[in-house]
Design an enzyme around this catalytic site. Structure first.
Site, mmCIF file in Angstrom:
data_model
loop_
_atom_site.group_PDB
_atom_site.id
_atom_site.type_symbol
_atom_site.label_atom_id
_atom_site.label_comp_id
_atom_site.label_asym_id
_atom_site.label_seq_id
_atom_site.Cartn_x
_atom_site.Cartn_y
_atom_site.Cartn_z
ATOM 1 N N HIS A 6 -6.291 -0.858 -6.142
ATOM 2 C CA HIS A 6 -7.512 -0.359 -5.511
ATOM 3 C C HIS A 6 -8.693 -1.260 -5.843
ATOM 4 C CE1 HIS A 6 -10.268 2.237 -3.482
ATOM 5 N NE2 HIS A 6 -9.240 2.931 -3.042
ATOM 6 N N HIS B 15 -5.479 -1.722 6.919
ATOM 7 C CA HIS B 15 -6.677 -2.130 7.656
ATOM 8 C C HIS B 15 -6.392 -3.067 8.819
ATOM 9 C CE1 HIS B 15 -8.974 0.454 5.289
ATOM 10 N NE2 HIS B 15 -8.660 -0.160 4.159
ATOM 11 N N ARG C 215 -2.857 8.842 6.479
ATOM 12 C CA ARG C 215 -3.851 9.856 6.118
ATOM 13 C C ARG C 215 -3.785 11.020 7.090
ATOM 14 N NH1 ARG C 215 -8.092 7.350 2.642
ATOM 15 N NH2 ARG C 215 -9.138 9.346 2.778
ATOM 16 N N GLU D 167 0.475 4.669 -10.755
ATOM 17 C CA GLU D 167 -0.337 3.543 -10.301
ATOM 18 C C GLU D 167 -1.731 3.767 -10.860
ATOM 19 O OE1 GLU D 167 -0.112 2.315 -6.184
ATOM 20 O OE2 GLU D 167 -2.145 1.525 -6.267
ATOM 21 N N THR E 20 -9.884 6.058 -0.866
ATOM 22 C CA THR E 20 -9.536 6.968 -1.949
ATOM 23 C C THR E 20 -10.551 6.824 -3.079
ATOM 24 O OG1 THR E 20 -7.270 6.492 -1.337
ATOM 25 C CG2 THR E 20 -7.592 7.721 -3.367
ATOM 26 N N GLU F 223 1.817 5.794 0.631
ATOM 27 C CA GLU F 223 0.771 6.551 -0.073
ATOM 28 C C GLU F 223 0.476 7.785 0.759
ATOM 29 O OE1 GLU F 223 -2.570 3.973 -0.227
ATOM 30 O OE2 GLU F 223 -1.612 2.569 -1.571
ATOM 31 N N ASN G 115 -0.851 -3.880 1.183
ATOM 32 C CA ASN G 115 -1.245 -2.688 1.939
ATOM 33 C C ASN G 115 -1.793 -3.140 3.299
ATOM 34 O OD1 ASN G 115 -3.043 -0.697 3.047
ATOM 35 N ND2 ASN G 115 -2.863 0.436 1.140
ATOM 36 N N ARG H 228 -6.497 7.706 10.481
ATOM 37 C CA ARG H 228 -7.565 6.776 10.861
ATOM 38 C C ARG H 228 -7.056 5.331 10.920
ATOM 39 N NH1 ARG H 228 -11.322 7.119 5.505
ATOM 40 N NH2 ARG H 228 -11.128 9.324 5.925
ATOM 41 N N HIS I 294 -0.815 3.862 3.853
ATOM 42 C CA HIS I 294 -1.322 5.201 3.567
ATOM 43 C C HIS I 294 -1.483 5.955 4.881
ATOM 44 C CE1 HIS I 294 -4.737 7.698 1.423
ATOM 45 N NE2 HIS I 294 -3.812 8.464 1.983
HETATM 46 N N1 PXP Z 1 -3.403 1.748 -4.169
HETATM 47 C C1 PXP Z 1 -3.740 2.958 -3.685
HETATM 48 C C2 PXP Z 1 -3.131 4.156 -4.296
HETATM 49 C C3 PXP Z 1 -4.626 3.091 -2.606
HETATM 50 O O1 PXP Z 1 -4.959 4.313 -2.139
HETATM 51 C C4 PXP Z 1 -5.139 1.925 -2.005
HETATM 52 C C5 PXP Z 1 -6.031 2.033 -0.806
HETATM 53 O O2 PXP Z 1 -5.306 2.582 0.251
HETATM 54 C C6 PXP Z 1 -4.753 0.681 -2.528
HETATM 55 C C7 PXP Z 1 -3.905 0.621 -3.627
HETATM 56 C C8 PXP Z 1 -5.256 -0.596 -1.968
HETATM 57 O O3 PXP Z 1 -6.637 -0.670 -2.157
HETATM 58 P P1 PXP Z 1 -7.465 -1.857 -1.537
HETATM 59 O O4 PXP Z 1 -7.382 -1.723 -0.043
HETATM 60 O O5 PXP Z 1 -8.833 -1.638 -2.056
HETATM 61 O O6 PXP Z 1 -6.838 -3.143 -2.006
#
Ligand code: PXP
Length: 242
Positions: free
Chosen positions: A193, A9, A44, A150, A100, A69, A6, A48, A42
Site C-alpha cells: 500500500h 487502476h 470492491r 499483509e 483502503t 483483495e 495490482n 469502481r 481488489h
Molecule cells: N495491498 C492492499 C491490501 C491494497 O488494498 C492495495 C490497494 O488496493 C495495495 C496493496 C496496493 O496499493 P497501491 O496501489 O498503493 O500500490
C-alpha cells in the site's frame, strides 16, 4: 522478495470511459511476461475498477498466482468460492474512501472471521489479512486461522510523501517489529500500500517480508513510460493519411 502487481487502476482508466480499453487482463499478461510473481486485484463492492468478469478472465489467462483483495462480506465470499483465486486478502472497505484507509480490525472481528474463513480455507485458498503493524492484530490473525498477513505500509508511505523522516523511521520500526513477530508465530509476511519507486527500498530490507503488492505507482509509471510511444503511433496514423 516477490512482487504482486495490482492491476486495479488499469481498470480505473477503462471505467472512466465505460469502454473496453485498457484491458486489465492485458496488463496482467504483460506483468507476467515482465517477471511479476503474482497478480493482485481488489473487487470492491461498488466495482469502481475491476469486476468479477476481470477476475475470471485473469484467473483463466495468467499462469502466476492470483490474489483477490476483498471485504469480508457474503457477496465476496461467494465470489471467492466461485472463482477460486490462489489467495484472498481480506481488507476493510468503506464506500466513500479513495483507497483502503486502514488495516482490518481482526481483534474486533475475531469471532466472525473464524466462521467466515472456514469454507475459504476448506476450498484450499490461502488466507491473508491486511492489517496495521500492530502486535495484537497479529496475534488475532493467528487465532482466526490466517496463513499470512499483509502489513499496511500506507502510514510509512504517507510519512515519506510528506518528507517527515522521523515518522518514516518510526513507521519502519513498527513494520520491522511486526514482521519479526508475525514470522515467529508462523505467519507468512507480505506488505503493501502506497509503495513507490522512491520509498520501496527500506521495505525491501525487512527480511521477514516475502512479498510486496504494488499497484498505483506501477500503473502511474506505465502511463508515463508508454506515453511518448503511444503519441508517436497515433501521429504515424495521421501522417499516413490513407
Ligand atoms: N495491498 C492492499 C491490501 C491494497 O488494498 C492495495 C490497494 O488496493 C495495495 C496493496 C496496493 O496499493 P497501491 O496501489 O498503493 O500500490
Amino acid at each position: 522478495m516477490r512482487l504482486g502487481v495490482n492491476i486495479d487502476h488499469v481498470a480505473t482508466v477503462r471505467n472512466a470511459r465505460r469502454t473496453f480499453e485498457p484491458d486489465p487482463v492485458y496488463a496482467a499478461i504483460l506483468a507476467q511476461m515482465a517477471g511479476a510473481d503474482q497478480i493482485t486485484l481488489h473487487v470492491r463492492e461498488d466495482r469502481r475498477h475491476v469486476n468479477e468478469n476481470d477476475l475470471k478472465r485473469i484467473i483463466e489467462t495468467v499462469h502466476i498466482p492470483v490474489n483477490l483483495e476483498m471485504a469480508p462480506t457474503e457477496e465476496m465470499k461467494n465470489i471467492a468460492l466461485s472463482y477460486r483465486p490462489n489467495r484472498i486478502t481480506l481488507v476493510p472497505e468503506k464506500r466513500e474512501e479513495i483507497t483502503t484507509e486502514g488495516g482490518l480490525d481482526v481483534v474486533s472481528l475475531k469471532g466472525f472471521l473464524k466462521g467466515y474463513l472456514k469454507p475459504i480455507k476448506e476450498a484450499g485458498i490461502e488466507v491473508s489479512l491486511f492489517i496495521d503493524a500492530d502486535l495484537n492484530q497479529i496475534k488475532a490473525s493467528v487465532e482466526v486461522g490466517a496463513d499470512a498477513i499483509e502489513l499496511h505500509t500506507g502510514p510509512y508511505a504517507e510519512a515519506w510523501n510528506s518528507f517527515n523522516w522521523k515518522k518514516v523511521e518510526e513507521e519502519l520500526s513498527k513494520l520491522r517489529l511486526a514482521a519479526k513477530f508475525a514470522k515467529s508465530l508462523g505467519l507468512r509476511v507480505y506488505a503493501g500500500h502506497g509503495l513507490t519507486y522512491h520509498n520501496v527500498k527500506p521495505i525491501t530490507q525487512i527480511e521477514e517480508i516475502e512479498e510486496l503488492n504494488i499497484g498505483h505507482s506501477i500503473v502511474a509509471n506505465a502511463v508515463l513510460l508508454g506515453f511518448e510511444k503511444a503519441v508517436k503511433e497515433m501521429l504515424k496514423l495521421l501522417k499516413e493519411r490513407i
